[in-house]
Design an enzyme around this catalytic site. Sequence first.
Site, PDB file in Angstrom:
ATOM      1  N   ASP A 170       1.016  -1.269  -0.011  1.00  0.00           N
ATOM      2  CA  ASP A 170       0.011  -0.058  -0.112  1.00  0.00           C
ATOM      3  C   ASP A 170       1.059   1.092  -0.016  1.00  0.00           C
ATOM      4  O   ASP A 170       2.076   1.210   0.376  1.00  0.00           O
ATOM      5  CB  ASP A 170      -0.985   0.018   1.271  1.00  0.00           C
ATOM      6  CG  ASP A 170      -2.111   0.844   1.042  1.00  0.00           C
ATOM      7  OD1 ASP A 170      -3.261   0.282   0.751  1.00  0.00           O
ATOM      8  OD2 ASP A 170      -2.129   2.150   1.159  1.00  0.00           O
TER       9      ASP A 170
ATOM     10  N   GLU B 127     -14.621  -8.901  -7.375  1.00  0.00           N
ATOM     11  CA  GLU B 127     -14.866  -9.328  -5.919  1.00  0.00           C
ATOM     12  C   GLU B 127     -16.400  -8.851  -5.668  1.00  0.00           C
ATOM     13  O   GLU B 127     -17.037  -8.070  -6.196  1.00  0.00           O
ATOM     14  CB  GLU B 127     -13.962  -8.931  -4.990  1.00  0.00           C
ATOM     15  CG  GLU B 127     -13.959  -7.202  -4.986  1.00  0.00           C
ATOM     16  CD  GLU B 127     -15.035  -6.689  -4.146  1.00  0.00           C
ATOM     17  OE1 GLU B 127     -15.700  -7.339  -3.346  1.00  0.00           O
ATOM     18  OE2 GLU B 127     -15.311  -5.526  -4.600  1.00  0.00           O
TER      19      GLU B 127
ATOM     20  N   GLU C 255     -19.036  -5.418   2.714  1.00  0.00           N
ATOM     21  CA  GLU C 255     -18.351  -4.795   4.076  1.00  0.00           C
ATOM     22  C   GLU C 255     -18.900  -5.456   5.047  1.00  0.00           C
ATOM     23  O   GLU C 255     -20.121  -5.390   5.301  1.00  0.00           O
ATOM     24  CB  GLU C 255     -18.308  -3.204   3.970  1.00  0.00           C
ATOM     25  CG  GLU C 255     -17.496  -2.576   3.022  1.00  0.00           C
ATOM     26  CD  GLU C 255     -17.548  -0.999   3.269  1.00  0.00           C
ATOM     27  OE1 GLU C 255     -17.302  -0.605   4.210  1.00  0.00           O
ATOM     28  OE2 GLU C 255     -17.493  -0.558   2.224  1.00  0.00           O
TER      29      GLU C 255
ATOM     30  N   LYS D 231     -19.725  -7.843 -12.659  1.00  0.00           N
ATOM     31  CA  LYS D 231     -19.478  -7.010 -11.355  1.00  0.00           C
ATOM     32  C   LYS D 231     -20.578  -5.798 -11.426  1.00  0.00           C
ATOM     33  O   LYS D 231     -21.483  -5.620 -10.542  1.00  0.00           O
ATOM     34  CB  LYS D 231     -18.229  -6.293 -11.302  1.00  0.00           C
ATOM     35  CG  LYS D 231     -18.233  -5.690  -9.928  1.00  0.00           C
ATOM     36  CD  LYS D 231     -18.548  -6.072  -8.589  1.00  0.00           C
ATOM     37  CE  LYS D 231     -18.661  -5.489  -7.610  1.00  0.00           C
ATOM     38  NZ  LYS D 231     -17.589  -5.475  -6.630  1.00  0.00           N
TER      39      LYS D 231
ATOM     40  N   ASN E 249     -24.146  -5.636  -9.083  1.00  0.00           N
ATOM     41  CA  ASN E 249     -24.613  -4.597  -8.064  1.00  0.00           C
ATOM     42  C   ASN E 249     -25.792  -3.672  -8.492  1.00  0.00           C
ATOM     43  O   ASN E 249     -26.489  -3.339  -7.800  1.00  0.00           O
ATOM     44  CB  ASN E 249     -23.388  -3.485  -8.113  1.00  0.00           C
ATOM     45  CG  ASN E 249     -22.393  -3.883  -7.010  1.00  0.00           C
ATOM     46  OD1 ASN E 249     -22.591  -5.042  -6.535  1.00  0.00           O
ATOM     47  ND2 ASN E 249     -21.191  -3.215  -6.465  1.00  0.00           N
TER      48      ASN E 249
ATOM     49  N   CYS F   2     -20.360   1.352  -2.864  1.00  0.00           N
ATOM     50  CA  CYS F   2     -20.426   0.521  -4.029  1.00  0.00           C
ATOM     51  C   CYS F   2     -21.532   0.745  -4.925  1.00  0.00           C
ATOM     52  O   CYS F   2     -21.494   1.086  -6.213  1.00  0.00           O
ATOM     53  CB  CYS F   2     -20.281  -0.925  -3.619  1.00  0.00           C
ATOM     54  SG  CYS F   2     -18.704  -1.360  -2.775  1.00  0.00           S
TER      55      CYS F   2
ATOM     56  N   ARG G 297     -19.149   6.318   4.100  1.00  0.00           N
ATOM     57  CA  ARG G 297     -19.327   6.849   2.780  1.00  0.00           C
ATOM     58  C   ARG G 297     -20.590   6.513   2.009  1.00  0.00           C
ATOM     59  O   ARG G 297     -21.104   5.373   2.018  1.00  0.00           O
ATOM     60  CB  ARG G 297     -18.182   6.110   2.008  1.00  0.00           C
ATOM     61  CG  ARG G 297     -16.775   6.447   2.122  1.00  0.00           C
ATOM     62  CD  ARG G 297     -15.755   5.648   1.434  1.00  0.00           C
ATOM     63  NE  ARG G 297     -15.685   4.341   1.808  1.00  0.00           N
ATOM     64  CZ  ARG G 297     -15.007   3.501   1.389  1.00  0.00           C
ATOM     65  NH1 ARG G 297     -14.342   3.476   0.276  1.00  0.00           N
ATOM     66  NH2 ARG G 297     -15.002   2.337   1.889  1.00  0.00           N
TER      67      ARG G 297
HETATM   68  C1  UGA Z   1     -22.170  -4.329  -2.235  1.00  0.00           C
HETATM   69  C2  UGA Z   1     -22.551  -5.799  -2.711  1.00  0.00           C
HETATM   70  O1  UGA Z   1     -23.533  -6.511  -1.891  1.00  0.00           O
HETATM   71  C3  UGA Z   1     -21.125  -6.726  -2.570  1.00  0.00           C
HETATM   72  O2  UGA Z   1     -21.709  -8.012  -3.323  1.00  0.00           O
HETATM   73  C4  UGA Z   1     -20.007  -5.863  -3.476  1.00  0.00           C
HETATM   74  O3  UGA Z   1     -19.012  -6.653  -3.463  1.00  0.00           O
HETATM   75  C5  UGA Z   1     -19.758  -4.766  -2.976  1.00  0.00           C
HETATM   76  O4  UGA Z   1     -21.055  -3.874  -2.881  1.00  0.00           O
HETATM   77  C6  UGA Z   1     -18.693  -3.944  -3.567  1.00  0.00           C
HETATM   78  O5  UGA Z   1     -19.103  -3.709  -4.898  1.00  0.00           O
HETATM   79  O6  UGA Z   1     -17.603  -3.821  -3.390  1.00  0.00           O
HETATM   80  P1  UGA Z   1     -21.536  -3.395   0.264  1.00  0.00           P
HETATM   81  O7  UGA Z   1     -21.497  -1.965  -0.215  1.00  0.00           O
HETATM   82  O8  UGA Z   1     -20.559  -3.631   1.498  1.00  0.00           O
HETATM   83  O9  UGA Z   1     -21.978  -4.723  -0.669  1.00  0.00           O
HETATM   84  O10 UGA Z   1     -23.230  -3.278   1.055  1.00  0.00           O
HETATM   85  P2  UGA Z   1     -24.544  -4.230   0.906  1.00  0.00           P
HETATM   86  O11 UGA Z   1     -24.692  -5.172   2.052  1.00  0.00           O
HETATM   87  O12 UGA Z   1     -24.771  -4.699  -0.370  1.00  0.00           O
HETATM   88  O13 UGA Z   1     -25.610  -2.949   1.278  1.00  0.00           O
HETATM   89  C7  UGA Z   1     -25.447  -1.815   0.425  1.00  0.00           C
HETATM   90  C8  UGA Z   1     -26.720  -1.051   0.812  1.00  0.00           C
HETATM   91  O14 UGA Z   1     -27.999  -1.388   0.581  1.00  0.00           O
HETATM   92  C9  UGA Z   1     -26.474  -0.443   2.261  1.00  0.00           C
HETATM   93  O15 UGA Z   1     -27.075   0.867   2.407  1.00  0.00           O
HETATM   94  C10 UGA Z   1     -27.702  -1.421   2.865  1.00  0.00           C
HETATM   95  O16 UGA Z   1     -28.237  -1.035   4.126  1.00  0.00           O
HETATM   96  C11 UGA Z   1     -28.733  -1.574   1.977  1.00  0.00           C
HETATM   97  N1  UGA Z   1     -29.453  -2.776   1.965  1.00  0.00           N
HETATM   98  C12 UGA Z   1     -28.977  -3.915   1.931  1.00  0.00           C
HETATM   99  C13 UGA Z   1     -30.809  -2.447   2.185  1.00  0.00           C
HETATM  100  O17 UGA Z   1     -31.474  -1.369   2.343  1.00  0.00           O
HETATM  101  N2  UGA Z   1     -31.824  -3.627   2.579  1.00  0.00           N
HETATM  102  C14 UGA Z   1     -31.366  -4.854   2.138  1.00  0.00           C
HETATM  103  O18 UGA Z   1     -31.843  -5.993   2.036  1.00  0.00           O
HETATM  104  C15 UGA Z   1     -29.836  -5.187   1.890  1.00  0.00           C
END
Ligand code: UGA
Length: 446
Positions: free
Chosen positions: A33, A156, A160, A209, A213, A265, A337
């Site tokens: 890094d 990936e 998080e 990807k 998403n 993301c 973020r």
């Molecule tokens: C997301 C994807 O789920 C991952 O598969 C992907 O690898 C990642 O982006 C990435 O591109 O790096 P992440 O951003 O960590 O993962 O979070 P999520 O769990 O997907 O949640 C995203 C948003 O949706 C959050 O604000 C969460 O609160 C919301 N959410 C999620 C809901 O409002 N309801 C749900 O049922 C699930």
Amino acid sequence: MFGRRVVVVGAGYVGLTTAACLASLGHRVVCADVDAVKIERLRRAEVGIREAGLADLVAEGLAARRLSFVVGAGIALKQLEADDGPAEVVFLCVPTPMGVGGVADLTAVEAVIEGIRDDLPAGAVVVNKSTVPVGTAARTGEMLGRPDIAVVSNPEFLREGSAVEDFLKPDRVVVGSDDPDAAALVAALFTRLGAPAVLTDAASAEMVKYAANCFLAMKLSYVNAMAELCERLGADIHAVTEGIGYDRRIGQAFLDPGPGWGGSCLPKDTHALLQVADSADFEFRLLRATIDTNTRQFQRIVDKVRTAVTGSRSGSLARRRLALFGLTFKAGTDDVRDSPALRVAALLRQAGAELAGHDPALGPAAPGIDPALLTVCADPYEAARGADAVVVLTEWAEYRILDWSRLAELVGTAIVVDTRNLLDPAVVGLAGFAWSGVGAKQPALP
Ligand code: UGA
């Protein structure tokens, strides 16, 4: 006996998880890094991000000497060569933030390629794990100008907060390259995980990807829109999502309504794909509606708060005090973020409300939160003191087990707007709170 010799460039949540997990699978990994302070801490197994199981894996990797940390990608290549032999696989896990007009900003990827181009051992494979526009693998190959180096896309899918588990128990591994041997070599790194592997060309892997998403974002916008309709028609969104979720073509996961989706993301990737579609002269109306529905959801939450506090959709929130419970973009992370909670907070502030917030993962000097927007309190009771309403914005389980009777004594008015349908309406109702959720039926009066 080690597996493959691997360099991982970038020690953010994707890079660090990739490095630690590949080391746990038996590969020899040097992780680089540009942040010298971060690297120094990682050498002491101090993991700065909140990620279940990651610190243990880092400590194990360091102890087994399968994992080491250095400042700079070039140094990583040299160290690995000196210790165990030339790198066979180099993963790029650097940020690709949202640039001008929503397009992905590839400055960090380009800087790494520029820096390592001449130092890559002959025959090494460069793997892009960052989310990059379709065509980046081809462009990377051109930038490298090294016909002996194959470029592979291996997106990936980590979330998080559960990154280690997602890495070690993936639904699938996607590997794309225009060089099938290179793709097979990279796929073999993950063989022990026993997940289905999708081997394809580079452009298709890059598209997977975005397709994933954006589909997830669309699912959530659909649920949030459906929740609004449920409210209007007297149906309950949770019964509806349970009912549709048993259909295996739909699935139960990712169907929880909320204040809108966010994080580092989904917003970035939906905007990037829309931008790409625009430049390909394709009007992706479904994706645009997905984003617009989400933007509208933030405003809808503000309207809900306004109605709950003033009794009218046109009432004023000026100088109303609101306690915001949960500020991160979802529970289980300390990341703010593009947090929906902060998007809603900004709109509430614009409407004149005074905000005090709390989050179990954040201290009072929370980085990334403008003190002019809200005061971050060390405990939720302090945030709630004198409030005209409590607004639950992130689904931290901690909030379920608060002493709601004590909160009822502290607040000015016992109103709670629960944008995650997290609380048990009967429990907070007994404590004296008027509860309202998203798309959920109001509890029957006792
Ligand atoms: C997301 C994807 O789920 C991952 O598969 C992907 O690898 C990642 O982006 C990435 O591109 O790096 P992440 O951003 O960590 O993962 O979070 P999520 O769990 O997907 O949640 C995203 C948003 O949706 C959050 O604000 C969460 O609160 C919301 N959410 C999620 C809901 O409002 N309801 C749900 O049922 C699930």
